[in-house]
Design an enzyme around this catalytic site. Sequence first.
Site, PDB file in Angstrom:
ATOM      1  N   HIS A   1      -4.634  -3.272   6.482  1.00 58.93           N
ATOM      2  CA  HIS A   1      -4.426  -3.561   5.064  1.00 58.93           C
ATOM      3  C   HIS A   1      -5.771  -4.017   4.493  1.00 58.93           C
ATOM      4  O   HIS A   1      -6.048  -5.207   4.374  1.00 58.93           O
ATOM      5  CB  HIS A   1      -3.373  -4.649   4.855  1.00 58.93           C
ATOM      6  CG  HIS A   1      -3.339  -5.146   3.442  1.00 58.93           C
ATOM      7  ND1 HIS A   1      -2.902  -4.370   2.395  1.00 58.93           N
ATOM      8  CD2 HIS A   1      -3.750  -6.305   2.888  1.00 58.93           C
ATOM      9  CE1 HIS A   1      -3.036  -5.040   1.273  1.00 58.93           C
ATOM     10  NE2 HIS A   1      -3.548  -6.217   1.543  1.00 58.93           N
TER      11      HIS A   1
ATOM     12  N   ASP B   1       0.839  -1.197   0.000  1.00 57.25           N
ATOM     13  CA  ASP B   1       0.000   0.000   0.000  1.00 57.25           C
ATOM     14  C   ASP B   1       0.878   1.252   0.000  1.00 57.25           C
ATOM     15  O   ASP B   1       0.605   2.220  -0.708  1.00 57.25           O
ATOM     16  CB  ASP B   1      -0.906  -0.020   1.239  1.00 57.25           C
ATOM     17  CG  ASP B   1      -1.628  -1.347   1.375  1.00 57.25           C
ATOM     18  OD1 ASP B   1      -2.363  -1.708   0.449  1.00 57.25           O
ATOM     19  OD2 ASP B   1      -1.420  -2.042   2.388  1.00 57.25           O
TER      20      ASP B   1
HETATM   21  P1  NAI Z   1      -2.028 -18.394  -3.920  1.00 54.76           P
HETATM   22  O1  NAI Z   1      -3.377 -18.972  -3.715  1.00 54.76           O
HETATM   23  O2  NAI Z   1      -1.433 -18.329  -5.268  1.00 54.76           O
HETATM   24  O3  NAI Z   1      -0.999 -19.170  -2.991  1.00 54.76           O
HETATM   25  C1  NAI Z   1      -1.242 -19.477  -1.653  1.00 54.76           C
HETATM   26  C2  NAI Z   1      -0.443 -20.718  -1.324  1.00 54.76           C
HETATM   27  O4  NAI Z   1      -0.543 -20.930   0.075  1.00 54.76           O
HETATM   28  C3  NAI Z   1      -0.966 -21.990  -2.006  1.00 54.76           C
HETATM   29  O5  NAI Z   1       0.122 -22.635  -2.664  1.00 54.76           O
HETATM   30  C4  NAI Z   1      -1.492 -22.820  -0.841  1.00 54.76           C
HETATM   31  O6  NAI Z   1      -1.318 -24.210  -1.051  1.00 54.76           O
HETATM   32  C5  NAI Z   1      -0.630 -22.322   0.305  1.00 54.76           C
HETATM   33  N1  NAI Z   1      -1.190 -22.555   1.643  1.00 54.76           N
HETATM   34  C6  NAI Z   1      -2.486 -22.517   2.033  1.00 54.76           C
HETATM   35  N2  NAI Z   1      -2.581 -22.832   3.332  1.00 54.76           N
HETATM   36  C7  NAI Z   1      -1.332 -23.056   3.774  1.00 54.76           C
HETATM   37  C8  NAI Z   1      -0.801 -23.444   5.031  1.00 54.76           C
HETATM   38  N3  NAI Z   1      -1.581 -23.677   6.089  1.00 54.76           N
HETATM   39  N4  NAI Z   1       0.544 -23.578   5.134  1.00 54.76           N
HETATM   40  C9  NAI Z   1       1.343 -23.378   4.079  1.00 54.76           C
HETATM   41  N5  NAI Z   1       0.889 -23.040   2.856  1.00 54.76           N
HETATM   42  C10 NAI Z   1      -0.433 -22.869   2.703  1.00 54.76           C
HETATM   43  O7  NAI Z   1      -2.102 -16.942  -3.242  1.00 54.76           O
HETATM   44  P2  NAI Z   1      -1.122 -15.711  -3.463  1.00 54.76           P
HETATM   45  O8  NAI Z   1      -1.581 -14.924  -4.620  1.00 54.76           O
HETATM   46  O9  NAI Z   1       0.282 -16.191  -3.417  1.00 54.76           O
HETATM   47  O10 NAI Z   1      -1.470 -14.837  -2.163  1.00 54.76           O
HETATM   48  C11 NAI Z   1      -1.179 -15.286  -0.873  1.00 54.76           C
HETATM   49  C12 NAI Z   1      -1.836 -14.385   0.164  1.00 54.76           C
HETATM   50  O11 NAI Z   1      -1.299 -13.077   0.130  1.00 54.76           O
HETATM   51  C13 NAI Z   1      -3.342 -14.205  -0.005  1.00 54.76           C
HETATM   52  O12 NAI Z   1      -3.949 -14.320   1.278  1.00 54.76           O
HETATM   53  C14 NAI Z   1      -3.473 -12.805  -0.514  1.00 54.76           C
HETATM   54  O13 NAI Z   1      -4.720 -12.234  -0.163  1.00 54.76           O
HETATM   55  C15 NAI Z   1      -2.345 -12.138   0.220  1.00 54.76           C
HETATM   56  N6  NAI Z   1      -1.902 -10.850  -0.317  1.00 54.76           N
HETATM   57  C16 NAI Z   1      -1.546  -9.875   0.580  1.00 54.76           C
HETATM   58  C17 NAI Z   1      -1.109  -8.647   0.161  1.00 54.76           C
HETATM   59  C18 NAI Z   1      -0.731  -7.587   1.158  1.00 54.76           C
HETATM   60  O14 NAI Z   1      -0.462  -6.460   0.712  1.00 54.76           O
HETATM   61  N7  NAI Z   1      -0.692  -7.815   2.462  1.00 54.76           N
HETATM   62  C19 NAI Z   1      -1.006  -8.350  -1.267  1.00 54.76           C
HETATM   63  C20 NAI Z   1      -1.353  -9.434  -2.138  1.00 54.76           C
HETATM   64  C21 NAI Z   1      -1.793 -10.640  -1.662  1.00 54.76           C
END
Ligand code: NAI
Length: 328
Positions: A187, A159
């Site tokens: 966030h 952000d």
């Molecule tokens: P994604 O769905 O591509 O990957 C998430 C991965 O986490 C998957 O491979 C899944 O198998 C794994 N996972 C799920 N539960 C797990 C657990 N208990 N232990 C270990 N691994 C686990 O999602 P992406 O795009 O990589 O995003 C990840 C997170 O980041 C989302 O929650 C998204 O909302 C968040 N995010 C946060 C931002 C921020 O500014 N704070 C910005 C963009 C995304």
Amino acid sequence: TRTPVNVTVTGAAGQIGYALLFRIASGHLLGADVPVKLRLLEIPQGMKAAEGTAMELDDCAFPLLKGIDIFDDPNKGFEGANVALLVGARPRTKGMERGDLLSANGGIFKPQGAAINAHAADDIKVLVVGNPANTNALIAQAAAPDVPAERFTAMTRLDHNRAISQLAAKTGAAVSDIKRLTIWGNHSATQYPDIFHAEIAGKNAAEVVSDEQWLADTFIPTVAKRGAAIIEARGASSAASAANAAIDHVHTWVNGTAAGDWTSMGIPSDGSYGVPEGIISSFPVTTKDGKYEIVQGLDINEFSRARIDASVAELVEERDAVRELGLI
Ligand code: NAI
């Protein structure tokens, strides 16, 4: 030769993980002279894809990368971790209520916090990226009573970077000329990007812009809703920019803010600026020698006060909800 730093990344097989791991391994997280060992934590369904990513990491022959291990057990994944990037989370799916979302994430972040408490290194630093990031960080922190609370942080650096970019585009300034921008609060769409203390090439940013309507009706909503705009355009959520922000967050925490500048981090409140103690809220912080401090003494005008209060109220609601669910 230095001992490698153990970096645990959860959600390693996800899209942020894919954008993040190569930069950690090439030295962007901690420094170009700091060797790292990666510990990838996934769920069982993600193990195979994580192994594929590990094969590609091998194929880069990164001189600083001293090892990669992959786990589906948090107790092993966080063993000896010096830095933990908690990226994997449960996304909100259609029709999911907030309570369901918080419970599902509690099922991830509570055991991960407990595993960090039991197995991480004494100097562990935690960054939560997975949403709802601030409250997930609170859940993990509450499950780790032996780790100093201030080691649990949530990411608002994306952000922060988005706000700098928007402000640069509006004023024609170089991004590197923009300092002292602040993201306050959660966030989420209620976050408040504050330019009243920001500087553009040494001049007060709010005075340079001098357009409160642009601030209220364009700047703030554009920054706060940028995530949704990216999804709309890309058909997938921000990944490389989120990974970049995670790198920036940890790099700044470890290596310090530049003189005269600060950054934004979601951190446990000490009560500063009327933010209730204990909730994990974004503040302006300076960092030095691996520690951060909230920038004190900023004058908060009415425009800012109302927006900070609204975002903090949302964080308090989230805290109360996870408390009611027995997650903290
Ligand atoms: P994604 O769905 O591509 O990957 C998430 C991965 O986490 C998957 O491979 C899944 O198998 C794994 N996972 C799920 N539960 C797990 C657990 N208990 N232990 C270990 N691994 C686990 O999602 P992406 O795009 O990589 O995003 C990840 C997170 O980041 C989302 O929650 C998204 O909302 C968040 N995010 C946060 C931002 C921020 O500014 N704070 C910005 C963009 C995304």
